[in-house]
Every structure is written in structure tokens, then in C-alpha cells.
Write an enzyme that holds these catalytic residues in place. Structure first.
Site, PDB file in Angstrom:
ATOM      1  N   TYR A 206     -12.349   7.757 -13.217  1.00 46.28           N
ATOM      2  CA  TYR A 206     -12.292   6.401 -12.669  1.00 46.28           C
ATOM      3  C   TYR A 206     -12.824   5.392 -13.682  1.00 46.28           C
ATOM      4  O   TYR A 206     -12.210   4.348 -13.922  1.00 46.28           O
ATOM      5  CB  TYR A 206     -13.117   6.369 -11.388  1.00 46.28           C
ATOM      6  CG  TYR A 206     -13.287   5.016 -10.740  1.00 46.28           C
ATOM      7  CD1 TYR A 206     -12.396   4.571  -9.770  1.00 46.28           C
ATOM      8  CD2 TYR A 206     -14.372   4.205 -11.068  1.00 46.28           C
ATOM      9  CE1 TYR A 206     -12.568   3.336  -9.152  1.00 46.28           C
ATOM     10  CE2 TYR A 206     -14.550   2.971 -10.466  1.00 46.28           C
ATOM     11  CZ  TYR A 206     -13.642   2.547  -9.505  1.00 46.28           C
ATOM     12  OH  TYR A 206     -13.823   1.321  -8.899  1.00 46.28           O
TER      13      TYR A 206
ATOM     14  N   THR B 258     -17.000   2.422   0.123  1.00 44.47           N
ATOM     15  CA  THR B 258     -16.216   2.660   1.329  1.00 44.47           C
ATOM     16  C   THR B 258     -16.854   3.814   2.099  1.00 44.47           C
ATOM     17  O   THR B 258     -17.778   4.481   1.617  1.00 44.47           O
ATOM     18  CB  THR B 258     -14.779   3.049   0.967  1.00 44.47           C
ATOM     19  OG1 THR B 258     -14.815   4.296   0.237  1.00 44.47           O
ATOM     20  CG2 THR B 258     -14.126   1.969   0.096  1.00 44.47           C
TER      21      THR B 258
ATOM     22  N   ASP C  10       0.855  -1.183   0.000  1.00 46.71           N
ATOM     23  CA  ASP C  10       0.000   0.000   0.000  1.00 46.71           C
ATOM     24  C   ASP C  10       0.893   1.235   0.000  1.00 46.71           C
ATOM     25  O   ASP C  10       2.026   1.192   0.500  1.00 46.71           O
ATOM     26  CB  ASP C  10      -0.916   0.020   1.223  1.00 46.71           C
ATOM     27  CG  ASP C  10      -2.122   0.927   1.041  1.00 46.71           C
ATOM     28  OD1 ASP C  10      -3.184   0.433   0.626  1.00 46.71           O
ATOM     29  OD2 ASP C  10      -1.988   2.147   1.300  1.00 46.71           O
TER      30      ASP C  10
ATOM     31  N   LYS D 181     -10.777   2.366 -15.380  1.00 51.55           N
ATOM     32  CA  LYS D 181     -11.174   0.967 -15.223  1.00 51.55           C
ATOM     33  C   LYS D 181     -11.446   0.302 -16.569  1.00 51.55           C
ATOM     34  O   LYS D 181     -11.213  -0.902 -16.729  1.00 51.55           O
ATOM     35  CB  LYS D 181     -12.402   0.876 -14.318  1.00 51.55           C
ATOM     36  CG  LYS D 181     -12.120   1.211 -12.855  1.00 51.55           C
ATOM     37  CD  LYS D 181     -11.061   0.307 -12.240  1.00 51.55           C
ATOM     38  CE  LYS D 181     -10.992   0.442 -10.733  1.00 51.55           C
ATOM     39  NZ  LYS D 181      -9.900  -0.371 -10.151  1.00 51.55           N
TER      40      LYS D 181
ATOM     41  N   ASP E  54       4.303   2.739  -3.839  1.00 48.13           N
ATOM     42  CA  ASP E  54       3.580   3.711  -4.653  1.00 48.13           C
ATOM     43  C   ASP E  54       3.487   3.109  -6.045  1.00 48.13           C
ATOM     44  O   ASP E  54       4.503   2.978  -6.743  1.00 48.13           O
ATOM     45  CB  ASP E  54       4.340   5.043  -4.679  1.00 48.13           C
ATOM     46  CG  ASP E  54       3.599   6.131  -5.450  1.00 48.13           C
ATOM     47  OD1 ASP E  54       2.736   5.814  -6.296  1.00 48.13           O
ATOM     48  OD2 ASP E  54       3.900   7.320  -5.222  1.00 48.13           O
ATOM     49  N   VAL E  55       2.290   2.742  -6.455  1.00 42.10           N
ATOM     50  CA  VAL E  55       2.138   1.987  -7.704  1.00 42.10           C
ATOM     51  C   VAL E  55       2.493   2.801  -8.942  1.00 42.10           C
ATOM     52  O   VAL E  55       2.612   2.255 -10.034  1.00 42.10           O
ATOM     53  CB  VAL E  55       0.708   1.418  -7.852  1.00 42.10           C
ATOM     54  CG1 VAL E  55       0.399   0.432  -6.740  1.00 42.10           C
ATOM     55  CG2 VAL E  55      -0.333   2.539  -7.899  1.00 42.10           C
TER      56      VAL E  55
END
Length: 241
Positions: free
Chosen positions: A160, A195, A44, A164, A68-69
Site C-alpha cells: 500500500y 475503516t 465503485d 501510494k 473496476d479501476v
């Protein structure tokens, strides 16, 4: 029968790395994979969040790491740490996410680029580093997290949804590309699993009525309801998927 299904879906001894594992959905997946017998690298951007997830996993089965992706070097360091700890990497779940409720006309280029970087570029880099390792060893399973909104426009989360859709397409391309070397690539496309943040920032009473109105069960999904699909896709039970 339970012994049969246990062996069929077993992840005993497997090593799985998960991005976004300090969060709502992927954190639940990490805990479930450990219960299914896997060792899990809990990745994460927040080390604190990764460690919080790792605390819910039996000692010795979790390795929390800050990743950090958006940074290839972070993936490379994580791969080295995983191989140093367990000597192998059998699978990966790419679920790091970013979102914003900005109306389309007000989306800045910076916001657009940031969401695409985390959702799409982050998945691409992970597939390059972790997937590249699996291609070299000629075995492995990758699960990406797409979304119901990667197809029809179900959400006002414009960037987003674009990201996706890219994740879905990347998954399809890599599934075709890597199947001959026994590396499987599949996407989950969850519906609404909100969430606390998304409930606060996205879900108004009017929008909730619209969402649940086109959801056949008329409720939101729970994180545990994705676990079975993830275990299946990472196990030998899905060896031709």
C-alpha cells in the site's frame, strides 16, 4: 460573508466523478460534493456500494456506476455515461483502494500486483481517460488520494505504501504536464482515517498507541474532515493550485 464564501467555493453545476465512492472516505466526499452543488458520478467496483452512497444524495445529483479501476474499458464506459447524463465532466477524485496486513516476507506476487493494480494502475487509467477528456476541453481538476505513508514509512502496509508513493509521484508529474492546459492535479495525503476493516485487520492496541503517539491530536481523523480540502481543490478557489 457567507454569500461570498459560498460563491468562492461553489461547485454548483459542476460534474465530478469519484472512484471508490462506495467506501468510507470517498463516499463521504461524494455526499459533500453534492451538497456543495455538484452532480456526482459514484463509481465503485461494487454497484451495490455505489448505489448505497447514491441513496444519501439528492435525487438527480448522483449517477451510481460499476467501475473496476483496473479496466480501461470500464472508465471509458463511465465517461460515456456521465457525458450522456450531464454533458460534461469537470473534475475527478481517484480514491479506489486495496490493502492487506501481510508481513513483508510473506507478500505474494499476486497480492503485490493486485494492490498496485487498484491503487496505482487504477489511478493511472483514470487519469488517462478522465484526465484525457479534461485535457481536450482544456479545463478540469483532478484529486488523487495518496497517503501519509507515501513519504516516511508510517505503516506496516508495505505494498500500500509503495503504491501510494507512486500515486504521489504520478500526481506531481501530471500536475507539471497538464498545468499549461488548465488541468490541475493535486493529491491529498491523509493520515489515519481507519475503516472498520482496517481496525479489525491492522490496528492492535499496541499499534494504536504507536499511531496516536505520533499523531499530534492523539486521535484518528474523521471522513468529514477531508471534505473542505476536496471542495477547495475542485473549486475555482484553487485555480492556481
Amino acid at each position: 460573508m457567507s454569500d461570498y464564501t459560498g460563491k468562492l467555493f461553489s461547485l454548483e453545476g459542476r460534474v465530478i466523478a469519484l472512484t471508490g465512492a462506495g467506501g468510507h472516505l470517498v463516499g463521504e466526499m461524494a455526499r459533500a460534493l453534492a451538497r456543495a452543488g455538484a452532480h456526482v458520478a459514484v463509481l465503485d467496483v461494487s454497484l451495490e456500494a455505489a448505489e448505497r452512497t447514491a441513496k444519501g444524495i439528492d435525487a438527480g445529483r448522483a449517477l451510481p456506476l460499476r467501475v473496476d479501476v483496473r479496466e480501461r474499458r470500464d472508465y471509458e464506459s463511465a465517461l460515456a455515461a456521465v457525458l450522456d447524463r450531464w454533458g460534461r465532466l469537470d473534475g475527478a477524485v481517484f480514491g479506489a483502494g486495496a490493502n492487506a496486513p501481510t508481513p513483508f516476507e510473506s507478500i505474494s506476487v499476486d497480492e503485490w500486483n493486485q494492490i498496485l493494480a487498484v491503487q496505482l494502475t487504477g489511478t493511472m487509467l483514470g487519469c488517462q481517460v478522465f484526465g484525457g477528456h479534461m485535457v481536450q476541453q482544456r479545463r478540469g481538476s483532478i484529486v488523487t488520494i495518496a497517503s501519509a505513508s507515501s513519504g516516511p514509512p508510517l505503516s506496516k502496509a508495505f505494498t500500500y505504501s509503495v503504491a501510494k508513493a507512486g500515486v504521489k509521484n504520478l500526481t506531481q508529474n501530471l500536475a507539471r504536464e497538464w498545468a499549461p492546459v488548465n488541468v490541475r492535479v493535486n493529491a491529498l495525503r491523509p493520515g489515519f482515517f481507519p475503516t472498520e476493516w482496517s481496525m479489525k485487520n491492522f490496528i492492535t492496541p499496541e499499534r494504536e498507541a504507536a499511531i496516536l503517539g505520533h499523531t499530534p491530536m492523539h486521535r484518528y481523523g474523521q471522513p468529514a474532515e477531508l471534505v473542505g480540502a476536496v471542495i477547495w481543490l475542485l473549486s475555482d478557489a484553487a485555480s492556481f493550485v
